[in-house]
Scaffold this active site. Sequence first.
Site, short mmCIF file in Angstrom:
data_model
loop_
_atom_site.label_atom_id
_atom_site.label_comp_id
_atom_site.label_asym_id
_atom_site.label_seq_id
_atom_site.Cartn_x
_atom_site.Cartn_y
_atom_site.Cartn_z
N GLY A 127 -4.61 -6.83 5.23
CA GLY A 127 -5.80 -6.03 5.54
C GLY A 127 -7.00 -6.84 5.92
O GLY A 127 -7.91 -6.34 6.59
N ASP A 133 -8.69 -3.27 4.58
CA ASP A 133 -8.58 -2.11 5.46
C ASP A 133 -8.32 -0.77 4.75
O ASP A 133 -8.81 0.27 5.18
CB ASP A 133 -7.48 -2.33 6.51
CG ASP A 133 -6.10 -2.60 5.91
OD1 ASP A 133 -6.02 -3.02 4.73
OD2 ASP A 133 -5.10 -2.39 6.63
N THR A 192 0.86 -1.18 0.00
CA THR A 192 0.00 0.00 0.00
C THR A 192 0.90 1.23 0.00
O THR A 192 2.02 1.14 0.47
CB THR A 192 -0.84 0.00 1.31
OG1 THR A 192 -1.73 -1.09 1.27
CG2 THR A 192 -1.62 1.26 1.50
N GLY A 205 -0.28 -4.01 5.33
CA GLY A 205 -0.12 -5.39 5.72
C GLY A 205 -1.36 -6.19 5.37
O GLY A 205 -2.13 -5.77 4.50
N1 ASP Z 1 -3.67 -3.64 3.51
C1 ASP Z 1 -3.70 -3.86 2.09
C2 ASP Z 1 -4.80 -4.81 1.78
O1 ASP Z 1 -4.92 -5.80 2.47
C3 ASP Z 1 -2.44 -4.36 1.52
C4 ASP Z 1 -1.18 -3.86 2.15
O2 ASP Z 1 -1.17 -2.80 2.74
O3 ASP Z 1 -0.16 -4.56 2.08
O4 ASP Z 1 -5.48 -4.62 0.79
#
Ligand code: ASP
Length: 323
Positions: free
Chosen positions: A237, A214, A184, A235
Amino acid sequence: MEPIDRKTFLATAGAASLAGAAARPSVAAADAQDAVFLSTWHWGMEANRRAAQIRAHGGSLVDAIEKGINVVEDDPNVTTVGYGGYPNAEGEVELDAGIMDGHTHRAGSVCSLHKIKNPISVARLVMEKTRHTTMAGEGALQFAIAMGFKPMQLLTPGALEAWLKWKNTPNHQTFWIDGEHHDTIGMVAAGGGSVAAGCSTSGLAWKLPGRVADSPLVGCGYYADDAAGAASATGDGDVMTNYCTSKHIVQKMAEGMHPQEACADLMRYMARSARELHTNMYCVIAIDKRAEIGALSMNAAQPLQYALWRNGQGALHTAPHFL
Ligand code: ASP
């Protein structure tokens, strides 16, 4: 100040940390015109640089965050955000983004947006031109088109190739149970007594169509409140959503915690029940209204890199880990 490693943090802030401010590092002055930008991952460097330029030319924090995030959305080499982002299981790029102005306490977001490469800009218009907060799917696309955005093919040749490779792998991993490729651009900013936050992603590669995690959800992928500060998460989400991570961190800053302490408090809360604590990616960044910052990953196996822009200079750091 930079985030401190956990050992030092515990030694200095430790048991007494919640009770008083005495152990906390001195506060850096957030000059009214000298905004501080904190972003996730190495592409946050360019995003911060652009944000600082916008700010230097009189832009608001929200202008700066939007334009900074646009840089990453436009980059075809970032395969987890905007144009060039890896698609869902059906081969369609599906984008999520959200933005929040800590001064007005207004947020805007879009989920499962197709064909528009700058979802953060559409999210901003949801915030500013409508009385809604979140728009999804076809409605979000029609709104974007009405606002003048041009639909385009977001699947780059590289992303198509990666998708075909996944699709043609016998017994490939699917997201009915688990998955892995994601990232992200999350950005938080403080300046002139205000804070703001934004977040943009293509989510998990090969996700089930319609999956939203998220990043575009207020209080999860991002949150900002001038009374305290701003936070953003990156991470897994699908897991992090269940902890309202950004709201948790801002709430703890409102209660008096230093941003680093607030990030650690969130990890403590997650550690009670989140799965795969030593292997899964759970990362957060935070800034308070005085421009003190925090950044933390849950574990050493999935370290967080963050980009910080302060006093006209950018630098890339690795955050401490909680466990
Ligand atoms: N949080 C994001 C999602 O799960 C992906 C990420 O931030 O790595 O879509």
